[in-house]
Design an enzyme around this catalytic site. Structure first.
Site, PDB file in Angstrom:
ATOM      1  N   SER A  54     -32.369  31.843  99.426  1.00  0.00           N
ATOM      2  CA  SER A  54     -30.937  32.046  99.654  1.00  0.00           C
ATOM      3  C   SER A  54     -30.360  31.103 100.701  1.00  0.00           C
ATOM      4  CB  SER A  54     -30.660  33.497 100.067  1.00  0.00           C
ATOM      5  OG  SER A  54     -31.413  33.839 101.228  1.00  0.00           O
ATOM      6  N   ASP A 202     -24.855  39.876 108.260  1.00  0.00           N
ATOM      7  CA  ASP A 202     -26.203  40.368 107.988  1.00  0.00           C
ATOM      8  C   ASP A 202     -27.232  39.830 108.978  1.00  0.00           C
ATOM      9  OD1 ASP A 202     -26.565  37.745 107.147  1.00  0.00           O
ATOM     10  OD2 ASP A 202     -26.843  38.235 105.035  1.00  0.00           O
ATOM     11  N   HIS A 205     -28.075  34.996 107.072  1.00  0.00           N
ATOM     12  CA  HIS A 205     -27.601  33.782 106.398  1.00  0.00           C
ATOM     13  C   HIS A 205     -26.545  33.056 107.230  1.00  0.00           C
ATOM     14  CE1 HIS A 205     -29.111  36.460 103.157  1.00  0.00           C
ATOM     15  NE2 HIS A 205     -29.688  35.325 102.785  1.00  0.00           N
TER      16      HIS A 205
END
Length: 235
Positions: A54, A202, A205
């Site tokens: 990701s 979060d 990221h």
């Protein structure tokens, strides 16, 4: 770099909850649809393929804000002739990458940037498995695209699973790079990992600003590679 391990603890919990890729290699005819944008292009330019999770995919930011796209902009500004392909897949482990790398490399590439293993470390996967999977990916690239220059993006993890595990995890990237004569990015998230303002809510990221710093780190290693003469096709 001094990392803020409290923030990295959030990395661990959220990554464990969010990863859905299997830990063991599987055989598939084609990878998930999310990796299809990484398929071939027909520009005639040599290809730089970013193969990762990701972080490479740019989860939570616009496609043109993710660091591979920013590298593409830097390439254009430098007057270099390459096509950038983003083969990032959210939640990917080294085992998942091992299972899909052959499909991604349906056409040869000039540069292969390997960014995997972070999810392995956060999930406590045995380092022998991670090392074996990354080596298998490297071997596959060498087999299917023998002229490719492989760039390995190093990763670090918090000591939640033990200081020895974290230290050995960090070391395996340097060891793989030395064994296989790879170009090494020592730590992909240098200056970004653990810095709250450079990461999304979060804590995992990077924000667009974080991706810009990641791109700067990658570009510092990648630019000399791209400025080397490319071998003629078929040589």
């Amino acid at each position: 770099m001094k990392l803020t391990w409290t923030v990295f603890c959030g990395w661990l919990l959220l990554a464990l909850a969010g990863c859905s890729t299997n830990d063991t290699p599987t055989t598939t005819d084609a990878p998930p649809a999310a990796s299809k944008p990484a398929a071939s292009t027909a520009t005639g330019k040599p290809t730089i393929l970013f193969f990762g999770n990701s972080l490479t995919a740019g989860l939570g930011v616009e496609p043109d804000e993710a660091f591979p796209a920013l590298i593409g902009q830097k390439i254009d500004s430098a007057g270099l002739s390459y096509t950038v392909v983003n083969a990032g897949l959210s939640g990917e482990t080294s085992a998942g990458g091992r299972s899909r790398v052959g499909w991604v490399l349906r056409k040869p590439v000039a540069v292969f940037v390997l960014e995997l293993g972070g999810n392995d470390g956060l999930r406590g996967i045995p380092l022998t498995d991670t090392r074996r999977n990354l080596q298998a990916i490297i071997d596959t690239v060498r087999q299917l695209s023998p002229q490719a220059q492989i760039v390995l993006a190093g990763m670090q993890i918090p000591p939640n699973l033990g200081a020895d595990y974290a230290a050995e995890f960090k070391q395996l990237y340097g060891e793989l790079a030395q064994k296989n004569n790879l170009v090494l990015i020592p730590f992909l998230l240098e200056g970004v990992g653990g810095v709250a303002k450079l990461n999304q809510r979060d804590g995992i990221h990077p924000t667009p600003a974080g991706h810009r710093l990641v791109a700067r780190t990658v570009w510092g290693i990648l630019r000399p590679v791209l400025q080397q003469p490319q071998p003629a096709a078929g040589s």
